[in-house]
Every structure is written in structure tokens, then in C-alpha cells.
Design an enzyme around this catalytic site. Structure first.
Site, short mmCIF file in Angstrom:
data_model
loop_
_atom_site.label_atom_id
_atom_site.label_comp_id
_atom_site.label_asym_id
_atom_site.label_seq_id
_atom_site.Cartn_x
_atom_site.Cartn_y
_atom_site.Cartn_z
CG ASP A 251 109.53 102.05 47.12
OD1 ASP A 251 109.75 100.35 46.94
OD2 ASP A 251 109.65 102.88 47.83
CG HIS B 236 110.32 91.02 47.66
ND1 HIS B 236 109.66 91.39 49.03
CD2 HIS B 236 110.47 89.98 47.77
CE1 HIS B 236 109.75 90.25 49.36
NE2 HIS B 236 109.75 89.21 48.33
P1 ADQ Z 1 113.16 98.65 50.32
O1 ADQ Z 1 113.52 98.69 49.34
O2 ADQ Z 1 114.04 98.28 50.80
O3 ADQ Z 1 112.43 96.79 50.10
P2 ADQ Z 1 110.83 98.82 52.46
O4 ADQ Z 1 109.46 98.93 51.80
O5 ADQ Z 1 111.05 100.61 51.70
O6 ADQ Z 1 111.53 99.35 50.77
O7 ADQ Z 1 111.73 98.84 53.71
C1 ADQ Z 1 111.60 98.20 53.40
C2 ADQ Z 1 111.98 97.67 55.42
O8 ADQ Z 1 112.98 97.87 55.25
C3 ADQ Z 1 111.28 98.60 56.05
O9 ADQ Z 1 110.60 97.70 57.56
C4 ADQ Z 1 111.96 99.60 56.69
O10 ADQ Z 1 111.05 99.90 57.79
C5 ADQ Z 1 113.41 99.23 56.53
N1 ADQ Z 1 114.15 100.65 56.48
C6 ADQ Z 1 114.23 101.48 54.99
N2 ADQ Z 1 114.99 102.42 55.45
C7 ADQ Z 1 116.02 101.60 56.21
C8 ADQ Z 1 116.28 102.28 57.68
N3 ADQ Z 1 116.86 104.15 56.55
N4 ADQ Z 1 116.93 102.40 58.49
C9 ADQ Z 1 116.30 101.18 58.52
N5 ADQ Z 1 115.05 100.51 58.05
C10 ADQ Z 1 114.89 101.18 56.82
C11 ADQ Z 1 112.39 95.78 48.15
C12 ADQ Z 1 111.33 97.16 48.00
C13 ADQ Z 1 109.95 97.64 48.36
C14 ADQ Z 1 109.06 96.34 48.98
C15 ADQ Z 1 110.00 95.53 49.98
C16 ADQ Z 1 109.49 94.72 51.09
O11 ADQ Z 1 112.37 98.08 47.09
O12 ADQ Z 1 109.72 98.14 47.55
O13 ADQ Z 1 108.06 96.74 49.80
O14 ADQ Z 1 110.69 95.59 49.71
O15 ADQ Z 1 108.63 93.71 50.00
#
Ligand code: ADQ
Length: 466
Positions: free
Chosen positions: A365, A157
Site C-alpha cells: 500500500d 500516491h
Molecule cells: P486508497 O487505496 O483508496 O488510496 P486508503 O489510504 O486506505 O487507500 O484510503 C483512502 C480513503 O478512502 C480513506 O479516507 C478511507 O477512509 C477511505 N476508504 C477506504 N475504504 C473505504 C470504504 N470501504 N468505505 C468508505 N471509505 C473508504 C490511495 C493509495 C493509498 C494512499 C491514499 C492516499 O492506495 O496507499 O494512502 O491513496 O495517498
């Protein structure tokens, strides 16, 4: 139909609406095949024996959830240590923050071996196994060592950096060899896939067989990009929840005279938050018409709080936000609303809906799903604008966003100003293209593409010698 077995560090309950994107994505496929989801229970056993853990099994509809407890020693070495203090920073190009502490690597191996031992007892011969993320890279090798011959796929991921960075990870040869125990390795982007290809050829003398297939260590693996997406309609449905409607009413009431910008992230150094705040300050400085108007709401939910780098980041961010609010704030207007707390997924749609601009400016990311969620929630007749870092995996697909280099603060400020000033026609055209892309390659497309590719790999190609 083969049974789907999903393995990830944390297990989601697909029937709970707050379960999050991965559970939504995998829930249907797991339910249809009467599948199994295996991972850590989230429970840490103080004083528990390393390499041991109790297995719990429960059902969620047609899906079986199997979870295992971890001893304190295993959790600290495998999860906090090697996964989050060594691999996470290194794979996000931050070798300066990586800590390859004594005992971390051994803990990582030990827990992967424990997962494999427990999982192997639950497997059937025709299962298809899908392993997720950097915590579990060696899992297939451990399963193979126990005699498992099932098809096994892996999805990373987070980013895979270029060979010189990968080569700096102590034990990288072992890590790379671990990938060859899988049949299929999925990465987020073409850039990541290219890094994989170069690394295995340069460091492991792998032979490229075409179609993303490589041979090394007497085995073959296919490596391809499968950019993850969201479920647009599922996310839009959340907007109908009581929490979302309540949040929307409150925001309309409080900010009717302001132009809202939004950032939603976990508080992580990869997300580029201090630079984002500085770009916002630059906006207020260089384009004073935004003062008393532009308001940045930044949600930064706490994660991995026991790791020092995160504590330092929190202090830095609080300092920058305080400085900007102190310098520019007025009795009736604060430039930045910064919230360091957990936000319910159900409250996000309202925030996205009302924001004229989303700032998604990570330094690095894997994908970034916030960018896609923001696009999904825009009113097609009057959409907001996405300002997106070129270093987010999402930038490969979302070319109609305003792409920025987050290290270039004046240029980022300029892009934010352009977003705030963008004429309706241009906003509509960009948004229509972004929404079509987000829908076409959604999370179900991602899951189907990966599982179809895994099913298409002929068993005889797994062992090069066979
Ligand atoms: P994350 O680093 O967690 O995931 P992201 O893809 O931005 O990053 O978010 C994943 C989920 O978490 C989204 O549904 C988002 O809405 C939710 N989220 C993020 N911040 C939040 C907050 N402050 N409050 C509530 N919900 C929040 C990892 C990788 C990413 C990749 C995902 C999926 O780092 O690059 O996109 O996995 O593969």
C-alpha cells in the site's frame, strides 16, 4: 502569492463535506490562492472522438473547477486499461496481474496530451502546478512540449517498486524520462524514494547531486518522501454527524457482548483481504476463547468492477467468508460480517470507535489512511490496537502498531490475539505515540512540506544545460 493549480484524474469539490481526504487537504490552499482544480469530469461520451473532450468550468467558492469529458475509447484505454490494469498492479509489485494490452499505452499518452492541451489554455505564467498520481505521470512532459515553464510538482500516491520490477514495464524508459519534466517528485516513503534513486541511476545513468536531486536527459529533478496524513480534527468532527451517531448506537446495541475487529478497504487485491480472513480463521482455530466473541466487520467497497482481477477477488472473498461463517458460526454469533458496498465516509468514525482492533493488512500500500483514521478515533483512556502490515507505507511512521507480515498467516493470527489481550497500559502507551505522530505529520503538514519544497527549487536548476 502564486495560484495553485491541482491536477488529478478525478476532481473533488472542496466545499462538500463528503469530498474525502485529498479535497480536505487541498481545499484551503486552493481557496487561499484562488486556485484551479483540473481533471476528468467522470463523464464518458459513447462514440466520442479519441483525444477529444468537452471542457466544463464551474466555481466552488474561490476555487475554479475545470473538468473534461472522455470518449469511451480514451476512458477504456487510459483509465481502465493502462492506469488500472497495467500501472496499478505493476507498481503494487503484481506483474502477474499486469495487462499491457494493445492500445492501452497509446490511450494513456493520448489522454495525457489532451489534458495538457486543455490545461495549457487555462494557465498563467506564475502558476504552481501540482499533479497527482499514476494516471498522469507524463503530464508535465506534455505541458513542457507546449512551452509551459511553470513550476510543476508530482505526487505518487501508490508505491514505487524496486528497479527489477519497474524495468519489466514495457516503455519504462519513457515513463522514467517523464519524471524528469517535473521539478519535484514526491513519494510516500523513504523506501519508494530509494527505489526511484536506484532506478534512475541504474537505468537512466542519472547523476545524484545530493539532497535528493538527480540529473538525467539534460534536466534535473528533486525526489523526496512526503508521507501523506489525515486531518485528525476534521475526521473526529465527522463522528458528530447524524450518520455516525446512528451507526454507533446500532453497533453498541448489536455487539455489546462481542469484541469487535474492523477492516475498511476498497475491494482491491493489494489490500490482502483473503489472507486477512484466513488469519482471522486461524485466530478462531488456535485461540478458541475468541469463538462466540470476536467479530470481524469488514467493509470492502466495490471499485473497478469491469476489471477481471477484481471479480475473481470478490468471488474468492465471498467463498472464504462463507466457509468461515459456515464452520464457526452459531445461531447467535457470526464471526465475519462482510459488506461489499459503498460506505459513507461519515459513518466510518463510529466503526473505528467501537472496534477493539483494526486490521490493516495490505500486501502492499502506498500509505493507507485507514490506519491513521483508526488511531485518530480511539478513546485515549481506553484505546484499541492497530495491527498493521509492514508493507503499508504507514508502517514507516507507525512503529508502535503491531507490525505484521500479512503473508505469514499464523504470525498474523498471533498478533491479533496479542492485540485482543493487550493490557491497558501498553495500549495507552502505543496509542499515545501513534496519535502524536499522526497529528505531527498530518495532511496539512504534508501539503505545506510539498509546496514549500516545490517553491524552494530554483528555476535555473530545472534545465541542466541552463
Ligand atoms: P486508497 O487505496 O483508496 O488510496 P486508503 O489510504 O486506505 O487507500 O484510503 C483512502 C480513503 O478512502 C480513506 O479516507 C478511507 O477512509 C477511505 N476508504 C477506504 N475504504 C473505504 C470504504 N470501504 N468505505 C468508505 N471509505 C473508504 C490511495 C493509495 C493509498 C494512499 C491514499 C492516499 O492506495 O496507499 O494512502 O491513496 O495517498
Amino acid at each position: 502569492m502564486s495560484r495553485l493549480v491541482v491536477v488529478s484524474n478525478r476532481v473533488g469539490d472542496p466545499r462538500k463535506p463528503a469530498a474525502g481526504g485529498l479535497a480536505v487537504a487541498l481545499g484551503d490552499a486552493l481557496a487561499q490562492s484562488g486556485g484551479l482544480w483540473f481533471g476528468w469530469s467522470g463523464k464518458i461520451v459513447e462514440g466520442g472522438a479519441p483525444g477529444e473532450g468537452e471542457l466544463h468550468e464551474q466555481r466552488s467558492g474561490a476555487v475554479k473547477l475545470a473538468t473534461i469529458d472522455l470518449s469511451r475509447a480514451d476512458h477504456d484505454a487510459y483509465y481502465t486499461g493502462y492506469s488500472n490494469q497495467a500501472l496499478w498492479p505493476a507498481l503494487h509489485y503484481r506483474l502477474d496481474l499486469a495487462d499491457f494490452g494493445a492500445g492501452y499505452f497509446a490511450g494513456y499518452q493520448r489522454v495525457n496530451r489532451l489534458f495538457a492541451r486543455k490545461l495549457a489554455t487555462l494557465l498563467r505564467p506564475d502558476d504552481v502546478i501540482w499533479v497527482h498520481d499514476y494516471h498522469l505521470i507524463p503530464l508535465a512532459a506534455e505541458l513542457r512540449a507546449l512551452g509551459c515553464r511553470q513550476r510543476i510538482g508530482f505526487f505518487l500516491h501508490i508505491p514505487l517498486p524496486p528497479p527489477p520490477i519497474l524495468a519489466a514495464i514495457p516503455g519504462h524508459e519513457w515513463l522514467m524520462r517523464s519524471f524528469f519534466a517535473y521539478d519535484l517528485v514526491g513519494l510516500q516513503t523513504r523506501v519508494d524514494t530509494d527505489h526511484f534513486a536506484r532506478f534512475v541511476q541504474e537505468e537512466a545513468n542519472a547523476t545524484a547531486l545530493g539532497g535528493g536531486e538527480f540529473e538525467a536527459y539534460g534536466r534535473r529533478v528533486v525526489a523526496r518522501a512526503f508521507p501523506i496524513g489525515i486531518d485528525v480534527d476534521e475526521f473526529r468532527r465527522l463522528a458528530g454527524s447524524a450518520e455516525s451517531r446512528e451507526t454507533e448506537a446500532m453497533l453498541r446495541d448489536q455487539y455489546s457482548k462481542r469484541r469487535l475487529l474492523v477492516g475498511v478497504d476498497r475491494l482491491d487485491y493489494s489490500k490482502g483481504l483473503p489472507r486477512r480472513f484466513r488469519a482471522f480463521r486461524e485466530l478462531l482455530d488456535s485461540y478458541p476463547e475468541n469463538r462466540r466473541s470476536a467479530t470481524l466487520i469488514q467493509i470492502a467497497s466495490p471499485t473497478r468492477e469491469t476489471v477481471h482481477a477484481y471479480e475473481d477477488l470478490r468471488h474468492e472473498l465471498e467463498g472464504v467468508a462463507g466457509e468461515i461463517n459456515g464452520h464457526y458460526g452459531e445461531l447467535d454469533w457470526m464471526p465475519i460480517r462482510y459488506m461489499h458496498r459503498v460506505w459513507a465516509r461519515r459513518r466510518l468514525p463510529a466503526l473505528y470507535c467501537l472496534a477493539r482492533v483494526a486490521l490493516v493488512t495490505p500486501l502492499r500500500d502506498g500509505m493507507n489512511l485507514v490506519a491513521k483514521e483508526y488511531v485518530a478515533m480511539q478513546d485515549e483512556a481506553d484505546p484499541g490496537v492497530l495491527v498493521l502490515s509492514r508493507f503499508a507505507g504507514a508502517a514507516e511512521q507507525m512503529r508502535e502498531a503491531l507490525l505484521v507480515n500479512p503473508y505469514d498467516i499464523p504470525a498474523t493470527a498471533q498478533a491479533i490475539q496479542r492485540a485482543l489481550q493487550m493490557p491497558l497500559d501498553e495500549r495507552r502507551a502505543r496509542h499515545a505515540a501513534l496519535l502524536a505522530q499522526t497529528r505531527a505529520q498530518d495532511v496539512h503538514w504534508w501539503r505545506r512540506s510539498f509546496l514549500d519544497a516545490l517553491a524552494a527549487i530554483e528555476p535555473r536548476t530545472r534545465d541542466a544545460a541552463a
